[in-house]
Design a protein around this motif. Sequence first.
Motif, PDB file in Angstrom:
ATOM      1  N   HIS A  87       0.822  -1.210   0.000  1.00 17.81           N
ATOM      2  CA  HIS A  87       0.000   0.000   0.000  1.00 17.81           C
ATOM      3  C   HIS A  87       0.859   1.265   0.000  1.00 17.81           C
ATOM      4  CE1 HIS A  87      -2.728  -3.152   1.661  1.00 17.81           C
ATOM      5  NE2 HIS A  87      -3.563  -2.569   0.829  1.00 17.81           N
ATOM      6  N   SER A  88       2.044   1.184   0.592  1.00 22.33           N
ATOM      7  CA  SER A  88       2.939   2.344   0.556  1.00 22.33           C
ATOM      8  C   SER A  88       3.396   2.647  -0.862  1.00 22.33           C
ATOM      9  CB  SER A  88       4.159   2.085   1.449  1.00 22.33           C
ATOM     10  OG  SER A  88       3.801   2.071   2.811  1.00 22.33           O
ATOM     11  N   VAL A  89       3.787   1.602  -1.611  1.00 24.14           N
ATOM     12  CA  VAL A  89       4.172   1.796  -3.009  1.00 24.14           C
ATOM     13  C   VAL A  89       2.982   2.298  -3.814  1.00 24.14           C
ATOM     14  CG1 VAL A  89       4.989   0.648  -5.105  1.00 24.14           C
ATOM     15  CG2 VAL A  89       6.026   0.084  -2.891  1.00 24.14           C
ATOM     16  N   GLN A  90       1.825   1.728  -3.545  1.00 23.33           N
ATOM     17  CA  GLN A  90       0.609   2.142  -4.252  1.00 23.33           C
ATOM     18  C   GLN A  90       0.356   3.640  -4.067  1.00 23.33           C
ATOM     19  OE1 GLN A  90      -3.102   0.146  -3.009  1.00 23.33           O
ATOM     20  NE2 GLN A  90      -3.126  -0.809  -5.019  1.00 23.33           N
ATOM     21  N   ASN A  91       0.613   4.150  -2.860  1.00 28.35           N
ATOM     22  CA  ASN A  91       0.397   5.572  -2.590  1.00 28.35           C
ATOM     23  C   ASN A  91       1.344   6.468  -3.382  1.00 28.35           C
ATOM     24  OD1 ASN A  91      -1.565   4.851  -0.769  1.00 28.35           O
ATOM     25  ND2 ASN A  91      -0.350   5.268   1.063  1.00 28.35           N
ATOM     26  N   LEU A 172       4.595  -1.080 -13.764  1.00 29.23           N
ATOM     27  CA  LEU A 172       4.379  -1.067 -12.321  1.00 29.23           C
ATOM     28  C   LEU A 172       2.988  -0.540 -11.972  1.00 29.23           C
ATOM     29  CD1 LEU A 172       5.965  -1.754  -9.716  1.00 29.23           C
ATOM     30  CD2 LEU A 172       6.432   0.693  -9.501  1.00 29.23           C
ATOM     31  N   LYS A 173       2.553   0.516 -12.643  1.00 27.39           N
ATOM     32  CA  LYS A 173       1.235   1.087 -12.354  1.00 27.39           C
ATOM     33  C   LYS A 173       0.114   0.108 -12.692  1.00 27.39           C
ATOM     34  CE  LYS A 173       0.730   5.432 -13.725  1.00 27.39           C
ATOM     35  NZ  LYS A 173       0.892   6.619 -14.617  1.00 27.39           N
ATOM     36  N   GLU A 174       0.240  -0.586 -13.817  1.00 30.27           N
ATOM     37  CA  GLU A 174      -0.764  -1.579 -14.196  1.00 30.27           C
ATOM     38  C   GLU A 174      -0.791  -2.728 -13.194  1.00 30.27           C
ATOM     39  OE1 GLU A 174      -3.726  -3.620 -16.104  1.00 30.27           O
ATOM     40  OE2 GLU A 174      -3.033  -1.579 -16.555  1.00 30.27           O
ATOM     41  N   SER A 175       0.371  -3.175 -12.749  1.00 30.70           N
ATOM     42  CA  SER A 175       0.458  -4.306 -11.826  1.00 30.70           C
ATOM     43  C   SER A 175      -0.177  -3.984 -10.480  1.00 30.70           C
ATOM     44  CB  SER A 175       1.926  -4.697 -11.620  1.00 30.70           C
ATOM     45  OG  SER A 175       2.521  -5.081 -12.837  1.00 30.70           O
ATOM     46  N   TYR A 176       0.002  -2.766 -10.014  1.00 32.18           N
ATOM     47  CA  TYR A 176      -0.531  -2.403  -8.710  1.00 32.18           C
ATOM     48  C   TYR A 176      -2.030  -2.106  -8.724  1.00 32.18           C
ATOM     49  CZ  TYR A 176       3.511  -2.611  -5.668  1.00 32.18           C
ATOM     50  OH  TYR A 176       4.539  -3.070  -4.876  1.00 32.18           O
ATOM     51  N   ARG A 177      -2.680  -2.380  -9.813  1.00 33.06           N
ATOM     52  CA  ARG A 177      -4.142  -2.354  -9.814  1.00 33.06           C
ATOM     53  C   ARG A 177      -4.717  -3.652  -9.258  1.00 33.06           C
ATOM     54  NH1 ARG A 177      -3.396   0.329 -15.127  1.00 33.06           N
ATOM     55  NH2 ARG A 177      -3.837   2.545 -14.825  1.00 33.06           N
ATOM     56  N   ASP A 183       1.065 -12.743  -0.233  1.00 35.41           N
ATOM     57  CA  ASP A 183       2.305 -13.230  -0.850  1.00 35.41           C
ATOM     58  C   ASP A 183       2.985 -12.169  -1.718  1.00 35.41           C
ATOM     59  OD1 ASP A 183       0.268 -13.349  -2.758  1.00 35.41           O
ATOM     60  OD2 ASP A 183       1.114 -15.083  -3.780  1.00 35.41           O
ATOM     61  N   PHE A 184       2.484 -10.950  -1.699  1.00 37.86           N
ATOM     62  CA  PHE A 184       3.153  -9.839  -2.381  1.00 37.86           C
ATOM     63  C   PHE A 184       4.242  -9.291  -1.445  1.00 37.86           C
ATOM     64  CE2 PHE A 184      -0.777  -8.638  -5.128  1.00 37.86           C
ATOM     65  CZ  PHE A 184      -0.472  -9.659  -6.011  1.00 37.86           C
ATOM     66  N   VAL A 190       4.396  -8.706  -7.314  1.00 40.80           N
ATOM     67  CA  VAL A 190       3.181  -8.052  -7.820  1.00 40.80           C
ATOM     68  C   VAL A 190       3.197  -8.030  -9.345  1.00 40.80           C
ATOM     69  CG1 VAL A 190       1.783  -5.951  -7.762  1.00 40.80           C
ATOM     70  CG2 VAL A 190       3.111  -6.621  -5.739  1.00 40.80           C
ATOM     71  N   VAL A 191       4.338  -7.654  -9.911  1.00 41.75           N
ATOM     72  CA  VAL A 191       4.468  -7.556 -11.363  1.00 41.75           C
ATOM     73  C   VAL A 191       4.292  -8.925 -12.028  1.00 41.75           C
ATOM     74  CG1 VAL A 191       6.151  -7.071 -13.202  1.00 41.75           C
ATOM     75  CG2 VAL A 191       5.850  -5.451 -11.312  1.00 41.75           C
ATOM     76  N   GLU A 192       4.861  -9.957 -11.436  1.00 42.23           N
ATOM     77  CA  GLU A 192       4.696 -11.307 -11.986  1.00 42.23           C
ATOM     78  C   GLU A 192       3.247 -11.768 -11.901  1.00 42.23           C
ATOM     79  OE1 GLU A 192       8.884 -13.675 -11.570  1.00 42.23           O
ATOM     80  OE2 GLU A 192       7.760 -13.342  -9.713  1.00 42.23           O
ATOM     81  N   ALA A 193       2.562 -11.435 -10.804  1.00 40.71           N
ATOM     82  CA  ALA A 193       1.153 -11.813 -10.664  1.00 40.71           C
ATOM     83  C   ALA A 193       0.281 -11.141 -11.716  1.00 40.71           C
ATOM     84  CB  ALA A 193       0.656 -11.459  -9.267  1.00 40.71           C
ATOM     85  N   ALA A 194       0.735  -9.991 -12.200  1.00 39.41           N
ATOM     86  CA  ALA A 194       0.004  -9.269 -13.251  1.00 39.41           C
ATOM     87  C   ALA A 194       0.311  -9.815 -14.640  1.00 39.41           C
ATOM     88  CB  ALA A 194       0.339  -7.782 -13.191  1.00 39.41           C
ATOM     89  N   GLY A 195       1.219 -10.801 -14.718  1.00 42.66           N
ATOM     90  CA  GLY A 195       1.492 -11.450 -15.997  1.00 42.66           C
ATOM     91  C   GLY A 195       2.736 -10.979 -16.714  1.00 42.66           C
ATOM     92  N   TYR A 196       3.546 -10.147 -16.069  1.00 43.55           N
ATOM     93  CA  TYR A 196       4.759  -9.655 -16.707  1.00 43.55           C
ATOM     94  C   TYR A 196       5.962 -10.518 -16.336  1.00 43.55           C
ATOM     95  CZ  TYR A 196       2.118  -5.414 -17.731  1.00 43.55           C
ATOM     96  OH  TYR A 196       1.175  -4.524 -18.186  1.00 43.55           O
ATOM     97  N   ARG A 197       6.945 -10.570 -17.213  1.00 48.71           N
ATOM     98  CA  ARG A 197       8.163 -11.311 -16.960  1.00 48.71           C
ATOM     99  C   ARG A 197       9.161 -10.426 -16.226  1.00 48.71           C
ATOM    100  NH1 ARG A 197      12.338 -13.816 -21.540  1.00 48.71           N
ATOM    101  NH2 ARG A 197      13.931 -14.532 -20.044  1.00 48.71           N
ATOM    102  N   VAL A 198       9.802 -10.988 -15.217  1.00 49.25           N
ATOM    103  CA  VAL A 198      10.807 -10.280 -14.434  1.00 49.25           C
ATOM    104  C   VAL A 198      12.178 -10.883 -14.732  1.00 49.25           C
ATOM    105  CG1 VAL A 198      11.657  -9.844 -12.105  1.00 49.25           C
ATOM    106  CG2 VAL A 198       9.217  -9.620 -12.599  1.00 49.25           C
ATOM    107  N   THR A 199      13.153 -10.042 -15.012  1.00 47.47           N
ATOM    108  CA  THR A 199      14.516 -10.489 -15.315  1.00 47.47           C
ATOM    109  C   THR A 199      15.395 -10.338 -14.080  1.00 47.47           C
ATOM    110  OG1 THR A 199      14.298  -9.880 -17.643  1.00 47.47           O
ATOM    111  CG2 THR A 199      16.535 -10.133 -16.779  1.00 47.47           C
ATOM    112  N   LEU A 200      16.082 -11.420 -13.716  1.00 46.44           N
ATOM    113  CA  LEU A 200      17.004 -11.414 -12.579  1.00 46.44           C
ATOM    114  C   LEU A 200      18.379 -10.955 -13.058  1.00 46.44           C
ATOM    115  CD1 LEU A 200      16.234 -12.412  -9.699  1.00 46.44           C
ATOM    116  CD2 LEU A 200      17.546 -14.485 -10.198  1.00 46.44           C
ATOM    117  N   VAL A 201      18.959  -9.980 -12.348  1.00 45.89           N
ATOM    118  CA  VAL A 201      20.298  -9.490 -12.683  1.00 45.89           C
ATOM    119  C   VAL A 201      21.167  -9.547 -11.428  1.00 45.89           C
ATOM    120  CG1 VAL A 201      19.426  -8.001 -14.524  1.00 45.89           C
ATOM    121  CG2 VAL A 201      19.682  -7.080 -12.216  1.00 45.89           C
TER     122      VAL A 201
END
Length: 224
Positions: A87-91, A172-177, A183-184, A190-201
């Motif tokens: 919720h802090s990020v959402q704000n 990020l904005k789309e994911s936080y909808r 488990d977030f 959150v981004v993965e739950a929204a269907g986006y791929r996350v790259t590990l670096v």
Amino acid sequence: MSRKRYAIIVAGGSGTRMGAQIPKQYLQIEGKPILRHTIERFLSLEQPVHIIVVVGSEHKEWWKEYCRKSGFITRYDLPSGGMTRFHSVQNALKYLEDGAVVAVHDGVRPLVTPEFLERMYRDGEEYGAAIPAVAPADSIRETGLYATQSFPVDRSKIRLVQTPQVFHTEILKESYRLPYRQDFTDDASVVEAAGYRVTLVDGQPYNIKITTPEDLKIAGSLLL
């Protein structure tokens, strides 16, 4: 042409594990609050960063007063923290423009280097969603149903995730909808739950999160 850069610095937690009278982000190292050290790392970058600092509403006036008295006068947005980190990020999202790139960083990770931040912004711009991680050095075991049970885990398949986690702002904005779930645990989940791929670096070994008094001592010695 590179995207405009944002940083959301999350500093709304209570820091109960530290055992101090004030939240850990306001404890001092070398005469300055941890949060100020963290903000200054982003201010040191050559390319300007639009900074958003999320603090708990109960300490917002204290932080403003500290900044005024200490002369730490710099321009950034200051939304209030929420019930959870999610919720802090959402704000903070209302301050982001589409078509930019944003680094979401823990306010109590002051050891992040400018060189590492530059690389993370580049990776986030290239991949759309990039998160830093390091391999564990210790052996790892998973506990069983009973306290006496434990099982070895293949540590070659385990990574310890850090911040900043960097994303295209529209992702990020789309994911936080999405509605909040327990488990977030970070922005990547959150981004993965929204269907986006996350790259590990590759992460930064000394980019520790200050959580305990021991962490504070380590950070103090490394910031000297």
